[in-house]
Design a protein around this motif. Structure first.
Motif, short mmCIF file in Angstrom:
data_model
loop_
_atom_site.label_atom_id
_atom_site.label_comp_id
_atom_site.label_asym_id
_atom_site.label_seq_id
_atom_site.Cartn_x
_atom_site.Cartn_y
_atom_site.Cartn_z
N UNK A 198 0.84 -1.19 0.00
CA UNK A 198 0.00 0.00 0.00
C UNK A 198 0.88 1.25 0.00
N UNK A 199 0.27 2.38 -0.35
CA UNK A 199 0.96 3.66 -0.38
C UNK A 199 0.48 4.53 0.77
N UNK A 200 1.38 5.40 1.28
CA UNK A 200 0.93 6.40 2.25
C UNK A 200 0.79 7.75 1.56
N UNK A 201 0.33 8.75 2.31
CA UNK A 201 0.05 10.07 1.74
C UNK A 201 1.29 10.76 1.19
N UNK A 202 2.47 10.38 1.67
CA UNK A 202 3.71 10.99 1.21
C UNK A 202 4.30 10.27 0.01
N UNK A 203 3.62 9.25 -0.49
CA UNK A 203 4.12 8.52 -1.64
C UNK A 203 5.10 7.41 -1.30
N UNK A 204 5.23 7.07 -0.02
CA UNK A 204 6.06 5.93 0.37
C UNK A 204 5.28 4.64 0.15
N UNK A 243 8.72 -9.20 7.46
CA UNK A 243 7.80 -8.21 7.98
C UNK A 243 7.29 -7.27 6.92
N UNK A 244 7.39 -5.96 7.18
CA UNK A 244 6.94 -4.92 6.26
C UNK A 244 8.12 -4.00 5.96
N UNK A 245 8.35 -3.71 4.68
CA UNK A 245 9.40 -2.80 4.26
C UNK A 245 8.78 -1.48 3.81
N UNK A 246 9.35 -0.36 4.25
CA UNK A 246 8.89 0.96 3.83
C UNK A 246 9.91 1.54 2.86
N UNK A 247 9.44 1.87 1.65
CA UNK A 247 10.33 2.36 0.60
C UNK A 247 9.93 3.77 0.19
N UNK A 248 10.93 4.63 0.04
CA UNK A 248 10.72 6.02 -0.36
C UNK A 248 10.30 6.08 -1.82
N UNK A 249 9.79 7.24 -2.28
CA UNK A 249 9.37 7.37 -3.68
C UNK A 249 10.47 7.09 -4.69
N UNK A 250 11.75 7.19 -4.28
CA UNK A 250 12.84 6.87 -5.21
C UNK A 250 13.26 5.41 -5.13
N UNK A 251 12.58 4.62 -4.29
CA UNK A 251 12.83 3.18 -4.22
C UNK A 251 13.79 2.74 -3.13
N UNK A 252 14.41 3.66 -2.40
CA UNK A 252 15.36 3.20 -1.38
C UNK A 252 14.62 2.80 -0.11
N UNK A 253 15.20 1.82 0.59
CA UNK A 253 14.59 1.28 1.80
C UNK A 253 14.76 2.25 2.95
N UNK A 254 13.65 2.71 3.52
CA UNK A 254 13.68 3.65 4.64
C UNK A 254 13.71 2.93 5.98
#
Length: 215
Positions: free
Chosen positions: A147-153, A161-172
């Protein structure tokens, strides 16, 4: 909206409990086993159709494959169109918050060494797609649902588990879960709770981000 492996169709459950079939075939051939679905703000319905549900009796019922593994769009008129045809097995999919980009996971064919990654496409106003470069690869495991969040992550399922990725694809960062995660969604009154579907359990965590809403 529901993707049904066993019945090989996409359905919508109405407020009165009745079920409307959105798609169960394409050009006279049965769908494979619809897996994930998203509704765009123009009411078009987009879904992936890998073959996982017909390869064995584990996720559905073993059956002959009649169609390649595509991503489809169903227009509000009911017309269905194959919009992506160059995937081994398309899986999870989601639009960016402004719906200018579509992210689609390719989790590979069962029992194969296919690449497993998420690709990203530019979405034209008329729904046509362009691009398709690899956005990221999930390791360990693969991107099943996301899923996406409001910031485009992008928040993706993974084996750990769950991975959070920034809009440029890097793992946050990661939310570590003691089971393999298959899907997730944002919920709660402020849409800042993340509900996580894992192998045998459902987990929930409150975040400082909110799930993306239709523009």
């Amino acid at each position: 909206m529901t993707c049904e492996h066993g019945t090989r169709r996409v359905t919508r459950t109405e407020l009165d409990g009745s079920v409307t079939v959105i798609a169960d075939s394409y050009r006279g051939r049965r769908l494979n086993s619809p897996n994930d679905v998203v509704v765009k703000s123009d009411n078009s319905i987009w879904f992936s159709d890998p073959h996982y549900g017909i390869m064995t009796d584990y996720e559905g019922f073993r059956a002959e494959q009649e169609l390649p593994c595509h991503v489809y769009r169903v227009e509000p008129s009911g017309k269905i169109e194959a919009v992506l045809a160059d995937f081994a097995c398309p899986n999870g999919l989601a639009f960016s918050p402004d719906e200018s980009r579509l992210y689609v996971a390719d989790t590979g064919r069962m029992f194969s060494s296919d690449s497993r990654h998420i690709r990203v496409f530019d979405v034209a106003p008329d729904g046509r797609l362009a691009g398709g470069e690899v956005f990221c690869a999930i390791n360990p495991g693969c991107a099943d649902g996301f899923r996406m969040d409001d910031d485009g992550n992008l928040w993706s399922s993974a084996a750990d588990g769950v991975h959070c990725l920034a809009p440029d694809g890097h793992l946050m960062g990661k939310i570590l879960v003691p089971e393999t995660v298959s899907n997730l969604c944002f919920g709660g009154r402020a849409k800042h709770q993340l509900f996580i579907a894992a192998t045998t359990s459902i987990y929930a965590i409150t975040l400082n981000r909110s799930g993306a809403q239709n523009p």
